[in-house]
Every structure is written in structure tokens, then in C-alpha cells.
Enzyme design. Structure first.
Site, PDB file in Angstrom:
ATOM      1  N   CYS A 125       0.844  -1.198   0.000  1.00 31.65           N
ATOM      2  CA  CYS A 125       0.000   0.000   0.000  1.00 31.65           C
ATOM      3  C   CYS A 125       0.880   1.250   0.000  1.00 31.65           C
ATOM      4  O   CYS A 125       1.592   1.517   0.979  1.00 31.65           O
ATOM      5  CB  CYS A 125      -0.929  -0.015   1.214  1.00 31.65           C
ATOM      6  SG  CYS A 125      -1.862   1.499   1.462  1.00 31.65           S
ATOM      7  N   CYS A 128      -0.039   3.697   2.784  1.00 35.69           N
ATOM      8  CA  CYS A 128       0.447   3.237   4.094  1.00 35.69           C
ATOM      9  C   CYS A 128       1.924   3.585   4.273  1.00 35.69           C
ATOM     10  O   CYS A 128       2.345   4.033   5.343  1.00 35.69           O
ATOM     11  CB  CYS A 128       0.246   1.731   4.229  1.00 35.69           C
ATOM     12  SG  CYS A 128      -1.460   1.171   4.036  1.00 35.69           S
TER      13      CYS A 128
END
Length: 273
Positions: A125, A128
Site C-alpha cells: 500500500c 500506508c
């Protein structure tokens, strides 16, 4: 010349095509592989004492296999370590990685009145990864808050049982209140995280036991066959479920007929004198 007593190494030009294992007779393979990793630039007369260095043929440098300098041994271990993952960098003492469903449950229940932030992320991600350094700085400024990291790739079944479908995702837990808020957050919306932390991060004393995960979440985790997690619903929860069932149970025909008879008796009963 006793080749089994010395290791020959040319610090100027080390040609592997002319490398001969016979020059290393009596030396263990581990020692040979370690020496092959040494960069020639690291070896100079400044790093060895005159007793250790001996001049050999063609300007080569010889040093005893029994007295390999500590400097050389240290340099051979530099490139062996594992590269640190981005989610493992800049971690603070109040940040912890969740290892199992049981670990998550126990960590939340043992937190007491502390605010606990559960961070759901994935190594793949991008949002993230970009947000991680800021979360680490926030954790450093708030040492009284516990941060639990849940790797979605490692705990996919756990995240599915908790209905985590968006990343990065955060859940805040505190004392007997259990989950106080949950939301998705990125670098652009980091203000949302800071506001939630300011609202729920204030010191408070909870009345009752620490709640942690909700009852339905624990039941869902126990029902997931991919998770090694056992949970038995509490008796209080069973009583509440039974009451709900009783409220919505349809009345039986016998019960309705009895009510009709009672109503008719009231209509035909004589008036009092």
C-alpha cells in the site's frame, strides 16, 4: 615457503581467474569465503602491525591465518544483515506488531485505560508507506498511547473478520468504552487522525473492565476456520440474545384463543349489585 601457514592476498589487483585454492591449503572454506568478500581498498599497511604483515613474491602481502586482524573480520560482516522493511523503520517503544488474533485481543484487554490505536496496513500500500513516518512521529510525541500494527498480508483472515476493507485504516480503543472511533486516513487527511487523538487521548478513568474487541467481532474470529482462535460467548450475552428472541416470537394460537375467552367473559359477567 609454507603456503598452509599463510594466506596470500593481493590488495592491488585481485584476479579471480588466477585464484588457486591450493594457496589456501589447511584453511577452512568459511575463512576463504570471508576473505574473498574483503575489498582490496580496506587492506593497507596502516591496518596491520609489522609483525603481522610479511612481504611475498611479486609484491603480494602475506598475513598469518591464525592472526587475522579484527578489522578484517568486522568488515566481512557488513553486507550479511537483512534489509529492514519500511514498516519496521523508525518504530518507537510504544509501537508493536500484532503476531496473532490472540495477541491482538490480549493487547487490547491489557491496555487498561490507555488509548490504543490499531493501525491496519499492507506492505504493498503506497498510502500506508507514505503515512508511516508521520505515524511514528506522532507515536513519539504521545508515549502514553499504544500503537498496534496489523499487517494485512500476514493477517488477511483476521482483517476480514474485523471487516477491514480499506487501507490504511485505524481503530481507536479505550478502557470500558471499547472502540471509540474508526476511520481511513492518508497523508492528505492526517488532520483527521490528529483530531481523533486529541479527542480520545485525554486522561480518563473508566468504570468497569476493559472491553477491547466487540462481542460480534470475537464471535466472527472464532467462526473463521482460517484462524486459530477460540472464543465462547459470555452468559450475559446469551441472556440478552434470548430476550431478543422472546420479544420477536409470534404468539401461539392457544394463547390468542385464551385471550378471546377472557375478553368474552368480561362482557357477559353480571354487574355488581
Amino acid at each position: 615457503m609454507a603456503t598452509d601457514s599463510f594466506i596470500k592476498l593481493n590488495p592491488i589487483s585481485f584476479n579471480r581467474a588466477r585464484f588457486d585454492l591450493r594457496d589456501f591449503a589447511g584453511i577452512s572454506p568459511k575463512s576463504i569465503s570471508s576473505l574473498c568478500c574483503i575489498s582490496p581498498r580496506l587492506i593497507s599497511c596502516n591496518h596491520f602491525s609489522p609483525r603481522t604483515l610479511i612481504s611475498g613474491e611479486n609484491g603480494n602481502i602475506l598475513f598469518s591465518k591464525k592472526k587475522i586482524p579484527a578489522f578484517v573480520r568486522c568488515q566481512t560482516s557488513l553486507g550479511i544483515g537483512r534489509n529492514q522493511k519500511w514498516w519496521e523503520k523508525e518504530l518507537k517503544p510504544n509501537m508493536k506488531s500484532v503476531t496473532s488474533p490472540q495477541d491482538l485481543v490480549v493487547s487490547l484487554r491489557n491496555a487498561g485505560d490507555k488509548l490504543v490505536v490499531v493501525d491496519f496496513f499492507s506492505p504493498s500500500c503506497g498510502g500506508c508507506k507514505a503515512l508511516h513516518p508521520k505515524i511514528c512521529k506522532i507515536a513519539e510525541k504521545n508515549p502514553e498511547v499504544e500503537f498496534l500494527q496489523v499487517n494485512y498480508e500476514e493477517h488477511r483472515s483476521l482483517c476480514q473478520s474485523l471487516n477491514i476493507h480499506v487501507l490504511p485504516f485505524f481503530r481507536f480503543y479505550r478502557g470500558s468504552s471499547g472502540r471509540v472511533c474508526s476511520f481511513s486516513c492518508t497523508n492528505a487527511t492526517i488532520r483527521k487522525f490528529k483530531e481523533a487523538l486529541e479527542k480520545h487521548g485525554r486522561e480518563q478513568c473508566s468504570i468497569g473492565e476493559t472491553k477491547g474487541l466487540e462481542e460480534k467481532e470475537l464471535v466472527a474470529m472464532a467462526a473463521n476456520k482460517d484462524l486459530s482462535f477460540d472464543y465462547k460467548p459470555t452468559s450475559c450475552g446469551n441472556i440478552q440474545e434470548q430476550k431478543k428472541k422472546e420479544i420477536f416470537l409470534p404468539k401461539s394460537p392457544t394463547f390468542n384463543k385464551q385471550k378471546e375467552v377472557e375478553h368474552s367473559l368480561l362482557l357477559v359477567s353480571p354487574a355488581p349489585a
